[in-house]
Design an enzyme around this catalytic site. Structure first.
Site, PDB file in Angstrom:
ATOM      1  N   ALA A 242       0.947  -1.064  -0.062  1.00 40.87           N
ATOM      2  CA  ALA A 242       0.003   0.066  -0.064  1.00 40.87           C
ATOM      3  C   ALA A 242       0.738   1.178   0.067  1.00 40.87           C
ATOM      4  O   ALA A 242       0.423   2.248  -0.353  1.00 40.87           O
ATOM      5  CB  ALA A 242      -0.991   0.185   1.208  1.00 40.87           C
ATOM      6  N   ASP A 243       2.266   1.085   0.242  1.00 37.47           N
ATOM      7  CA  ASP A 243       3.015   2.409   0.257  1.00 37.47           C
ATOM      8  C   ASP A 243       3.246   3.054  -1.338  1.00 37.47           C
ATOM      9  O   ASP A 243       3.564   2.355  -2.091  1.00 37.47           O
ATOM     10  CB  ASP A 243       4.550   1.986   0.560  1.00 37.47           C
ATOM     11  CG  ASP A 243       5.414   2.894   0.945  1.00 37.47           C
ATOM     12  OD1 ASP A 243       5.424   3.436   2.055  1.00 37.47           O
ATOM     13  OD2 ASP A 243       5.866   3.439  -0.066  1.00 37.47           O
ATOM     14  N   ILE A 244       2.909   4.265  -1.242  1.00 40.70           N
ATOM     15  CA  ILE A 244       2.727   5.008  -2.418  1.00 40.70           C
ATOM     16  C   ILE A 244       4.243   4.957  -2.926  1.00 40.70           C
ATOM     17  O   ILE A 244       4.364   4.877  -4.255  1.00 40.70           O
ATOM     18  CB  ILE A 244       2.376   6.278  -2.312  1.00 40.70           C
ATOM     19  CG1 ILE A 244       0.651   6.309  -1.781  1.00 40.70           C
ATOM     20  CG2 ILE A 244       2.275   7.157  -3.742  1.00 40.70           C
ATOM     21  CD1 ILE A 244      -0.186   5.589  -2.504  1.00 40.70           C
TER      22      ILE A 244
END
Length: 289
Positions: A242-244
């Protein structure tokens, strides 16, 4: 004052570690002279340990120095664990040369996972930083420490959980914390003080058990738990999809028109195990400039 030299058995990019720590205004370091002052808490006492790089990435060595002869062995043990000098990064590197990240690892060899200074400090930082851009995230964590922490010889120490647990929400609101984030930080500290959350014991559990326990805490989701496991505990096999930043790095590396899907990331990452954390860190590194 004592000094001790360490010779690493594997390659190790200490300069990248300094670069990454330089993002945090609270960290006292000098990239040109290649040293960082590490705040260490031992049984209520505050120590400053300087770690200086002497060698190169291919042939790394370090000098560790501090003031307490009595606590020398404990301080050395803490620093060695923090920098993970026992990890064979060369073995990790060779693993990735047989994967779809080969080109990236050739460009960024010897990237270590260096842990945050203390488990509690790391948890507070990742809670504060979640869902914020990097600049404002570090602004908030700096205000938090400068307001509630302590400073010794120019080096900042995060506050103890007891201090934060006794802090009114309004104090953090005045630092531009949202009401919810103020509650997450203070309420989590209260759980620790009340003995309902034991970070040292939790750090010895499996990744799955740590995730299961942490996400029960209000304000801690999978991203926060994964980052605490990686940078607080030093776990080698975590991939926060989920880390951009990771999504952007994969988009750039695989030359995609849009960010990758979770299915794509799941498929690509099968080759990276059991070193997913090293893939994550190197992906971040690839877009940091």
């Amino acid at each position: 004052m004592w000094k001790e030299k360490f010779k690493a058995n594997t390659f190790y990019d200490f300069d990248y570690t300094l670069l990454r720590w330089a993002f945090d205004p609270l960290t006292r370091l000098n990239r040109e002279e290649r040293w960082v002052d590490v705040p260490v808490k031992l049984e209520g006492n505050h120590h400053i340990v300087r770690v200086q790089g002497l060698g190169t990435t291919a042939d790394p060595s370090f000098e560790v120095s501090s003031d307490s002869e009595e606590d020398k062995e404990a301080l050395l043990s803490h620093i060695s664990d923090l920098f993970q000098w026992n990890i064979d990064i060369e073995k990790v590197h060779h693993h990735f040369l047989d994967t779809n990240l080969k080109t990236m690892f050739q460009a960024h060899p010897g990237t270590p996972i260096v842990k945050d200074f203390h488990l509690y400090d790391c948890l507070m930082k990742v809670i504060i930083h979640q869902q914020l851009n990097m600049k404002f995230a570090y602004t908030l964590s700096t205000r938090f420490v400068e307001t509630l922490g302590t400073k010794k010889d120019g080096v900042w120490f995060y506050p103890d959980p007891e201090t934060v647990a006794d802090t009114p929400y309004e104090t953090l609101r005045e630092l531009q914390f949202s009401q919810r984030k103020a509650e997450y930080v203070i309420d989590t500290s209260r759980l620790i003080v009340d003995g309902k959350l034991h970070l040292e014991a939790l750090a010895n559990e499996s990744d799955e058990e740590i995730m299961k326990q942490l996400v029960k805490v209000r304000g801690i989701g999978p991203w926060t738990a994964e980052n605490w496991m990686m940078f607080g505990v030093g776990r080698p096999n975590l991939f926060p999809k989920a880390d951009i930043g990771i999504q952007n790095a994969l988009k750039f590396y695989f030359d995609l028109e849009t960010k990758p899907t979770y299915e794509q990331m799941e498929q690509w990452s099968k080759e990276w195990e059991p070193y997913l954390s090293y893939a994550s860190l190197t992906l971040w590194r690839s877009i940091e400039g």
